[in-house]
Design a protein around this motif. Structure first.
Motif, mmCIF file in Angstrom:
data_model
loop_
_atom_site.group_PDB
_atom_site.id
_atom_site.type_symbol
_atom_site.label_atom_id
_atom_site.label_comp_id
_atom_site.label_asym_id
_atom_site.label_seq_id
_atom_site.Cartn_x
_atom_site.Cartn_y
_atom_site.Cartn_z
ATOM 1 N N SER A 1 -14.233 -20.577 -100.465
ATOM 2 C CA SER A 1 -15.374 -19.350 -101.429
ATOM 3 C C SER A 1 -14.035 -18.052 -101.264
ATOM 4 O O SER A 1 -14.356 -16.841 -101.872
ATOM 5 C CB SER A 1 -16.310 -18.629 -100.084
ATOM 6 O OG SER A 1 -15.612 -17.894 -99.071
ATOM 7 N N LYS B 1 -22.428 -18.107 -99.590
ATOM 8 C CA LYS B 1 -23.931 -17.602 -100.584
ATOM 9 C C LYS B 1 -24.902 -17.512 -99.656
ATOM 10 O O LYS B 1 -26.041 -16.296 -99.611
ATOM 11 C CB LYS B 1 -24.108 -18.317 -101.447
ATOM 12 C CG LYS B 1 -25.811 -17.742 -102.373
ATOM 13 C CD LYS B 1 -26.158 -18.793 -103.785
ATOM 14 C CE LYS B 1 -27.146 -17.757 -104.653
ATOM 15 N NZ LYS B 1 -28.011 -17.301 -103.719
ATOM 16 N N ARG B 2 -25.387 -18.436 -98.764
ATOM 17 C CA ARG B 2 -26.103 -17.640 -97.436
ATOM 18 C C ARG B 2 -26.069 -16.903 -96.773
ATOM 19 O O ARG B 2 -27.085 -15.871 -95.997
ATOM 20 C CB ARG B 2 -26.174 -19.075 -96.263
ATOM 21 C CG ARG B 2 -27.168 -19.519 -95.565
ATOM 22 C CD ARG B 2 -26.851 -20.494 -94.868
ATOM 23 N NE ARG B 2 -26.077 -20.197 -94.073
ATOM 24 C CZ ARG B 2 -26.441 -18.986 -92.517
ATOM 25 N NH1 ARG B 2 -27.056 -18.910 -92.856
ATOM 26 N NH2 ARG B 2 -24.902 -19.202 -92.026
ATOM 27 N N LYS C 1 -25.251 -5.282 -96.727
ATOM 28 C CA LYS C 1 -25.737 -6.122 -98.485
ATOM 29 C C LYS C 1 -24.500 -4.561 -99.136
ATOM 30 O O LYS C 1 -24.321 -4.479 -99.788
ATOM 31 C CB LYS C 1 -26.913 -6.091 -98.794
ATOM 32 C CG LYS C 1 -26.798 -7.575 -99.842
ATOM 33 C CD LYS C 1 -28.365 -7.528 -99.557
ATOM 34 C CE LYS C 1 -28.601 -8.514 -99.010
ATOM 35 N NZ LYS C 1 -30.268 -9.007 -99.469
ATOM 36 N N ARG D 1 -19.028 -22.355 -100.537
ATOM 37 C CA ARG D 1 -19.434 -21.374 -101.395
ATOM 38 C C ARG D 1 -20.573 -21.117 -101.276
ATOM 39 O O ARG D 1 -21.036 -20.093 -101.250
ATOM 40 C CB ARG D 1 -18.945 -21.681 -102.901
ATOM 41 C CG ARG D 1 -17.353 -21.577 -103.371
ATOM 42 C CD ARG D 1 -17.589 -21.771 -104.871
ATOM 43 N NE ARG D 1 -17.594 -23.093 -105.534
ATOM 44 C CZ ARG D 1 -18.416 -24.062 -106.380
ATOM 45 N NH1 ARG D 1 -18.794 -23.296 -106.801
ATOM 46 N NH2 ARG D 1 -18.316 -25.295 -106.302
ATOM 47 N N SER D 2 -21.572 -22.187 -100.719
ATOM 48 C CA SER D 2 -22.930 -22.236 -100.497
ATOM 49 C C SER D 2 -22.675 -21.565 -99.021
ATOM 50 O O SER D 2 -24.053 -20.872 -99.278
ATOM 51 C CB SER D 2 -23.991 -23.743 -100.102
ATOM 52 O OG SER D 2 -22.994 -24.238 -99.997
ATOM 53 N N GLU D 3 -22.031 -21.835 -98.055
ATOM 54 C CA GLU D 3 -22.552 -21.340 -96.965
ATOM 55 C C GLU D 3 -22.129 -19.413 -96.536
ATOM 56 O O GLU D 3 -22.453 -18.695 -96.016
ATOM 57 C CB GLU D 3 -21.556 -20.976 -95.912
ATOM 58 C CG GLU D 3 -21.558 -20.635 -94.517
ATOM 59 C CD GLU D 3 -22.555 -20.536 -93.714
ATOM 60 O OE1 GLU D 3 -22.698 -20.227 -93.120
ATOM 61 O OE2 GLU D 3 -23.259 -21.849 -93.934
ATOM 62 N N ASP E 1 -16.996 -20.858 -110.578
ATOM 63 C CA ASP E 1 -17.902 -20.002 -110.320
ATOM 64 C C ASP E 1 -16.334 -18.790 -109.814
ATOM 65 O O ASP E 1 -17.031 -17.356 -109.185
ATOM 66 C CB ASP E 1 -18.385 -19.727 -109.119
ATOM 67 C CG ASP E 1 -19.997 -20.564 -109.019
ATOM 68 O OD1 ASP E 1 -20.568 -20.781 -109.636
ATOM 69 O OD2 ASP E 1 -19.930 -21.282 -107.563
ATOM 70 N N ASP F 1 -24.196 -13.984 -97.849
ATOM 71 C CA ASP F 1 -25.001 -13.105 -98.437
ATOM 72 C C ASP F 1 -26.277 -12.433 -98.159
ATOM 73 O O ASP F 1 -27.227 -11.862 -98.423
ATOM 74 C CB ASP F 1 -24.229 -12.403 -99.979
ATOM 75 C CG ASP F 1 -22.718 -12.784 -99.730
ATOM 76 O OD1 ASP F 1 -22.438 -12.305 -98.708
ATOM 77 O OD2 ASP F 1 -22.122 -13.402 -100.874
ATOM 78 N N ASP F 2 -26.842 -13.621 -98.438
ATOM 79 C CA ASP F 2 -28.224 -13.368 -98.628
ATOM 80 C C ASP F 2 -28.850 -13.106 -97.405
ATOM 81 O O ASP F 2 -30.582 -12.702 -97.481
ATOM 82 C CB ASP F 2 -29.015 -15.179 -98.972
ATOM 83 C CG ASP F 2 -29.046 -15.425 -100.235
ATOM 84 O OD1 ASP F 2 -27.974 -14.452 -100.516
ATOM 85 O OD2 ASP F 2 -28.739 -16.660 -100.738
#
Length: 673
Positions: free
Chosen positions: A106, A140-141, A151, A136-138, A84, A143-144
């Motif tokens: 990240s 993204k979480r 944002k 990276r997954s955290e 990514d 950010d969402d």
């Protein structure tokens, strides 16, 4: 029957980058870079070569693997691979199996350094308040889950430091600092943050017994105005950190001697600002501490590192490599001297230097095996832009053997032209200056293009330069020189132009042109001038001070020193060059600006600039273009979106091809018609 080199041929070249050698010296490992023209992208894999048979095998599949590092026990290879678009650490077991990812942060991870136990590594990564970045997954979480305000305002940059962006990197974070983190091959073992504080830490080195860690860090109150990097040593047993240098220079590339008795590092005291020559120091180690630094090697006729410029290699790592003889009485380093880069040997006891390699070559990487008798090297020369070599040290000589011929097919298909060396002198300094010219085929006299290198603290070498070969293949001769201000000739030669651009350096450049014209091979009525960065500054200066040229191409250039101060990534440091700041002495900056001579510019000019060049911002090109258009002069402006100052060397492949095509067409239209 061969043909001329054309811009699209650039897409066919393979370039070796970064080299390692196995502990036993039997295998060489390097980064194999090629271009995927359909995807407009570079591809990098890590390749192994058998030293004896020269058989090659791919260790990784890419598409962008780099920084190979072999574990001390020889069982694993660590390297960088992005996921990514974020660089992570991967490890390949030589016993078999697929590479395993060790980090999943990240943020980009820096090049790995192995601990002697071969179970742990040190990496660099940016921390928030000394906290590891999220996965990276955290990330993204988070950010969402962000609110609309969070944002839709994340793109706002709140800047508090003068040094807030860097060419090729982009915008920097004022509240994040690079720290050294220890990671394990065992995924169950958590990472350990080794360094602390609101400072950057980089260039880690580990003592052979694993107890001491050396690194570079700037602890100044204002690190932007005072770029004084010091060497620190951290004792992992006691947690005690010790500064080795005194905060009055720039020091880096620490390396422990194989016997563990010394800490070596490179640096200087900024006596001549950015023109100061790098020296080699060492500090004795005892009881977990480093003694007072000692000057070991102060070269007076060359410079450490690979200072040779071309358009086939991206700028290499800032870390300087140091090698040792088996008995550790002699040291080895890449050494730039009079237009070549050699391996130089320094006898510590005798205080003498000799060159272990000779001739017209640029060595731009090397590695030693565990016994320090076998080497792997990367070399460019007039016949090839880069190949891997193995070498054997027999106690007196370094015997090189070519291990690859990466570009054999394309190089045998096209005509190559060998640079011819000459020397000349210009007053008042009168020192010998090196120059080279390339002559097109067929009867002369030929049109001639004067090429000027960037820096100015760099040098040309008579090795493969795509742009030069392309122009000569189109029937246009090329002359290039290393005027005062160049590296590879000692500190006094380089520092002689400090605060005096457009003086001795301009006389040298024009003197080299006149010397080439004395051969009668070239037509004095069909001359052109080209250059990038400082070479672009000198191109602008030249056409504002003479009408001898029928065409010019200025690239990523400096035009207006006054505005440059506040817009370039390092422009705020220009008082180191000019001795003042614009509001205190505006005439000093204006007198040094080619823009002030724009009314005298009558030469047809092509301006090439990248839109994300932070070293020489595109506003410099815009000022020159607007002025010349207002004056009604012949000028064209090519803008390259998404590119940095490094367009010619590492820009997007098709952008590089387009740049070359624009240069060739401008030269042909104005010199060959």
């Amino acid at each position: 029957m061969t043909r001329s080199l054309v811009p699209e041929d650039l897409l066919r070249f393979a370039i070796p980058e970064e080299v390692e050698i196995s502990r036993d010296g039997r295998e060489l490992y390097y980064v194999h870079q090629t271009i995927n023209a359909d995807q407009n992208a570079y591809r990098r894999i890590i390749r192994a070569i058998d030293r004896e048979t020269k058989e090659a095998r791919d260790l990784t599949h890419g598409p962008n693997d780099r920084s190979p590092r072999i574990a001390p026990d020889g069982r694993h290879l660590a390297f960088l691979r992005p996921e990514d678009d974020i660089q992570q650490i991967w490890v390949l077991p030589f016993a078999g199996g697929e590479p395993q990812r060790l980090t999943d942060w990240s943020r980009d991870v820096g090049s790995p350094v192995w601990f002697p136990n071969s179970r742990h590594l040190i990496v660099e990564v940016e921390l928030d308040k000394e906290t590891l970045p999220p996965s990276r997954s955290e990330a993204k979480r988070r950010d969402d889950a962000a609110s609309p305000e969070e944002k839709f305002t994340q793109d706002v940059r709140y800047i508090t430091r003068a040094f807030y962006r860097l060419d090729t990197v982009g915008y920097l974070h004022s509240d994040r600092y690079r720290h050294l983190v220890k990671i394990s091959l065992d995924p169950a073992e958590p990472p350990e943050i080794l360094t602390r504080g609101p400072y950057h830490h980089s260039q880690a080195a580990i003592h052979p017994d694993g107890t001491l860690l050396a690194y570079q860090s700037n602890r100044q109150d204002d690190p932007d105005r005072h770029p004084y990097d010091d060497i620190y040593v951290l004792n992992s047993a006691t947690g005690e950190e010790q500064p080795v240098t005194d905060g009055h220079g720039s020091y880096g590339s620490p390396q422990f001697s194989p016997d563990g008795r010394w800490l070596y590092f490179f640096g200087h005291d900024y006596a001549h600002g950015f023109y100061t020559q790098t020296k080699l120091y060492r500090a004795a180690l005892a009881d977990g501490k480093a003694g007072r630094p000692q000057l070991v090697w102060d070269p007076d006729d060359g410079d450490f590192g690979a200072e040779g410029l071309d358009d086939m290699h991206a700028h290499g790592p800032s870390r300087l490599a140091l090698g040792f003889s088996p008995d550790e009485t002699r040291l080895y380093a890449m050494f730039s001297i009079r237009g070549s880069v050699q391996i130089a040997e320094w006898d510590i006891a005798q205080q003498t230097r000799r060159l272990m390699t000779q001739g017209e070559r640029v060595i731009y990487g090397f590695s030693q095996d565990y016994g320090r008798s076998r080497w792997a090297l990367l070399q460019a020369d007039a016949d090839a832009p880069g190949d891997v070599y193995s070498a054997e040290w027999d106690g007196q000589h370094l015997n090189l053997r070519r291990s690859t011929e990466l570009n054999h097919d394309v190089l045998t298909e096209v005509s190559l032209f060998r640079p011819q060396h000459f020397t000349f002198q210009t007053e008042p300094l009168g020192e010998p200056i090196d120059g080279w010219f390339l002559v097109p085929p067929g009867p002369g006299p030929h049109p001639l293009a004067l090429e000027i290198h960037g820096g100015p603290m760099a040098m040309y070498a008579p090795t493969f330069f795509f742009e030069f070969q392309m122009l000569v293949g189109a029937g246009i001769g090329v002359v290039f020189t290393n005027p005062h201000g160049s590296r590879g000739y000692g500190e006094a030669f380089c520092a002689s132009i400090k605060g005096a651009w457009g003086g001795q350096d301009f006389r040298d450049i024009m003197g080299g042109l006149d010397q080439a014209l004395k051969t009668k091979l070239f037509d004095p009525e069909r001359l052109a001038v080209l250059g990038g960065s400082y070479g672009g500054f000198m191109t602008n200066w030249a056409i504002g001070h003479t009408d001898r040229f029928k065409a010019a191409v200025t690239m990523r250039s400096v035009v207006d020193e006054f505005s440059y101060f506040g817009t370039a990534d390092l422009g705020y440091m220009d008082d180191w060059e000019w001795g003042t700041v614009p509001w205190q002495n505006p005439d000093r900056y204006l007198d040094a600006s080619p823009l002030m001579s724009v009314a005298k510019m009558h030469t047809p000019l092509l301006i090439i600039h990248s839109e994300e060049d932070w070293r020489c911002p595109i506003s410099q090109a815009e000022e020159l273009f607007a002025a010349l258009k207002w004056l009604g002069r012949e000028v064209a402006f090519a803008r390259f979106p998404g590119e940095s100052h490094e367009l010619s060397r590492s820009g997007k492949p098709w952008h590089r091809v387009k740049r070359l095509a624009l240069i060739r067409q401008w030269m042909v239209d104005h010199l060959m018609a």
